[in-house]
Structure formats: structure tokens, C-alpha cells
Design an enzyme around this catalytic site. Sequence first.
Site, short mmCIF file in Angstrom:
data_model
loop_
_atom_site.label_atom_id
_atom_site.label_comp_id
_atom_site.label_asym_id
_atom_site.label_seq_id
_atom_site.Cartn_x
_atom_site.Cartn_y
_atom_site.Cartn_z
CG HIS A 42 19.77 60.11 84.99
ND1 HIS A 42 18.34 59.52 84.45
CD2 HIS A 42 20.31 59.32 85.59
CE1 HIS A 42 19.25 58.62 83.76
NE2 HIS A 42 20.73 58.67 84.46
CG HIS A 44 25.18 57.24 86.32
ND1 HIS A 44 25.41 55.80 86.34
CD2 HIS A 44 24.35 57.47 85.90
CE1 HIS A 44 23.86 55.48 85.88
NE2 HIS A 44 23.42 56.24 84.96
CG PHE A 45 28.44 62.33 91.52
CD1 PHE A 45 27.96 62.71 90.11
CD2 PHE A 45 27.57 63.57 92.28
CE1 PHE A 45 27.95 63.94 90.10
CE2 PHE A 45 27.26 64.61 92.02
CZ PHE A 45 27.37 65.62 90.73
NE ARG A 46 30.76 56.27 85.89
CZ ARG A 46 30.08 56.12 85.47
NH1 ARG A 46 29.11 55.78 86.16
NH2 ARG A 46 29.43 56.35 84.17
CG ASN A 76 24.73 52.08 87.25
OD1 ASN A 76 24.87 53.87 87.99
ND2 ASN A 76 25.58 52.37 86.02
CG HIS A 167 18.61 52.23 81.29
ND1 HIS A 167 19.41 52.77 81.19
CD2 HIS A 167 18.45 51.27 79.80
CE1 HIS A 167 20.10 52.57 80.57
NE2 HIS A 167 19.52 51.79 79.44
CG HIS A 221 18.01 57.37 79.56
ND1 HIS A 221 17.46 56.46 79.89
CD2 HIS A 221 19.41 57.22 80.27
CE1 HIS A 221 17.85 54.88 80.51
NE2 HIS A 221 18.76 55.74 81.00
CG ASP A 294 22.92 58.35 81.56
OD1 ASP A 294 22.84 58.61 82.90
OD2 ASP A 294 22.17 58.17 80.97
CG HIS A 298 32.45 55.35 81.46
ND1 HIS A 298 32.99 55.01 81.84
CD2 HIS A 298 31.54 55.37 80.91
CE1 HIS A 298 31.52 53.86 82.02
NE2 HIS A 298 30.58 55.23 81.12
O1 DOR Z 1 25.13 55.84 79.04
C1 DOR Z 1 25.25 55.53 80.09
N1 DOR Z 1 26.24 55.09 80.92
N2 DOR Z 1 23.87 54.65 80.47
C2 DOR Z 1 23.54 54.50 81.83
O2 DOR Z 1 22.46 53.55 81.74
C3 DOR Z 1 24.84 54.01 82.40
C4 DOR Z 1 25.53 54.97 82.49
C5 DOR Z 1 26.83 54.42 83.78
O3 DOR Z 1 26.90 54.55 84.39
O4 DOR Z 1 27.78 54.84 82.13
ZN ZN Z 2 21.91 56.93 83.79
#
Ligand code: DOR
Ligand code: ZN
Length: 406
Positions: A42, A44-46, A76, A167, A221, A294, A298
Amino acid sequence: MLTIKNVKNIKGETVTKKILSDQDEMIDATGLTMLPAVIDPHVHFRTPGQEDKENWESGARAAIAGGVTRVFDMPNNIPACVTETLLQEKKTLINKQLSNTGIPLRYGLFFGADAGHLEEISKVKNKIVGIKVFMGSSTGSLLIDNDEVFEKVCKIAAENNLIVAAHAEDEHILQELSKQNPESKDPKTHSKNRDRKAAIVALEKCIAASVRFGTKFYILHLSIKEEVALVRQAKRKGLPIYAETTPHHLFLSEDDYEKWGTRVQMNPPLRTKEDQKVLWDAVNEGIIDTIGTDHAPHLLSEKDKPFGHAPSGIPGIETSLPLLLNARSQGKLSLEKIVELTRINTESIFKIKPNDDIVLVDLNKEKIVEDNLLKTKCRWSPFSDQNLKGWPVYTVLKGKACNLDA
Ligand code: DOR
Ligand code: ZN
């Protein structure tokens, strides 16, 4: 051939390990213990769209630093990964970024479920690790807040033999709750705005869909005791329901807003110490199958905005294994359990072919987590300043050893 001499296996026996490799190399691993390398299911490598926060160059370096050789990335992105074409474009970008680093990180991609693109799912079924469903809104635009559409996705998933990564926070309840404190500037409000009710209702919908369609679920999560109870019950009934928790839900609680404010704002939010204790018991009982970080980087410039403006999510891929090894040094879980949570169960749930990737850890090494040593682009961690005992020293990916102390 890569030859690792004087290394301890999980049982504590000293052995020599040989791994097929392009080059001949020998490592004297006296004092080190060999574990299967970590899979982080899990992240999120953006890529694409938010590469200022992370990309697969910084992400891959962060993974290796954390003993991770395989990741599953979330859809996402900007644009969200919801069509076959976008999936292909995303893969092309990832492969290019990975080739720039020279790190052939193993990866799988989750495909975003989107009401307007349900027909895309069957087209990509052999190219993805599963379908991601956001039942409540989080970072990005992906959302399935309609029960009929949700059920359609679950049916399509079952028909195509795909796992649904959920989720599980119910959007309607989130919307109701957020009306209660519209003006609040207190980061703690985040946990109230995303109260446990939302998670319970959404998880109940997943379980109902699993009963109805036979859908296999990977519940992302887990954060509260009620989810643990529901998953336990579902497993006892023999339903194909698997559960993940995160390092932050195991090692942080609502009390940490005091120190970190919006930095520890994430979805689902931090919960009570009581929930945390139940999660630990569920880990040791085998109700929770995996740890997914997760990893949701940011930048600090965004995270340090006032509550209401700061984004949700924290990085975690580099600190997960050290946190678990540190917990082991405190007697909270065994090395065997760490291996189940970080590798074996994930391979089995997602039907991943085993390989020889390993991580050599020093169970006695103590080091303080420091922002400026992190490889993630966002370069901060809510675990910074903590002294942890137990660190990865070498990560071996496809026969190539990376010395993390070099
Ligand atoms: O805290 C989170 N950040 N929960 C998520 O479901 C997405 C993730 C994100 O992509 O920043
Ligand atoms: Zn996530």
C-alpha cells in the site's frame, strides 16, 4: 552468485546463503539476521501528476532503504488510474523512472474503480493486483458513494477473480459528521469528522458484498476495535476477507495530535489507545494479515497548513521495518510474525510468486530516525527523533545487494 556468509536465519542458526546474481559478490554478514525482503502492499508514489511529492526514483530509493523490494501502488493519481490507456501510460512512466535509478523495484498496480469506467475493469484484469475502491473521499477524486455502483464493482471483481482493496469509510457518514465542526482549526477534529461509525458501516457493506457475490476483499488500514471484531467474525465464517493495518495506527494514537498537529492527519484518522491495543492483539492473533504503510507523502509546506487546508497522509515506507523490529525488541511481536505480516501473507493473498529477495537486519543496531536521512522526497516523518532498535543494513533485490550504511 551473491554469497552471504555467517548470516543468521530466523531461528538463529548461522548459515551461508547463496543467491543467483549477475555479478560475483561476497558479504560477510556476521552479526546480521536474514529476513525475506518486505512487500509493501500500500503506497502512493504519486506518478503521474504529483511528482513534486514523490516519484518512482525517490520512492524506489525509500523502498530499498526500508528493506522493501516490492510495492503495490494506489490509483489516486492525477489523472486517476481508471482506464486501460491510463494504466499503460502510468506503467511506461514508472518503468522509465525506475530505469533512471537503476533499481528494478518489483511492483504491482491497483486499478481505480470509477462509476464512469466500470467496463475497463475486465480489460485490465491480468495487468493489475486488484481494484481499489474509495468508499469515502480522501486524497484525489476517486469515490464510490453509491451502493448500487459499489455492488456492481464487487460483482465484476468476483466474476473476474479480482481482489477489492477497500478504503472502508462511508462517504454519507463522513459528509454528515463534517457538518458538525465546519469552522474548527483543531487538528483533533479530524478524528471526530471521520468517526468510527463511518468505518464500521463501510466494512459491513464489504462483508455483505462478499457474502452476496463471493468477492475477495483486502480491507485497507484497519484502525478500530470494531473493525477487528467484524473481520474476525467474517474470517470465522470462512469469507475471503483479509485485513491490513498501518504502522501509524500501531504506533501513533489521537494523543499524537498534541505534538504533530496536522502532520499526523491521515485517512482513516488516528484512533484511541484502546483501539491501538486491540490492533496489536489482532496482529498477534492473525486477524490482521499484513502491514501496509499507506506511504502517502505530502510536502511539509502543505502539511503545516492549518487544519482544514492541510492534506491527509504521511510517509512511512522507510520507517515501517525499523518500527516493527523495535517493537520486537520490546517483546510486542516475534520475528516470525514480522515475516508473516510483511511478506508471506501478502504473497499468499495476492498470489505472488515467491523469490529470493532478502533484507539483512541488525537486531541490535540503535539509530535515531532523522528527517534529513530519509530518501522520500517529502523528507519528514512523524517518527523522527525516535531511537529505534533493529535496522535493515542490506537490501537484496534480484541478486543485487544494496548496503544501506554506505
Ligand atoms: O491519508 C491518506 N492519504 N489516506 C488516503 O486514503 C489517501 C492518502 C493520499 O493519497 O494522500
Ligand atoms: Zn492509501
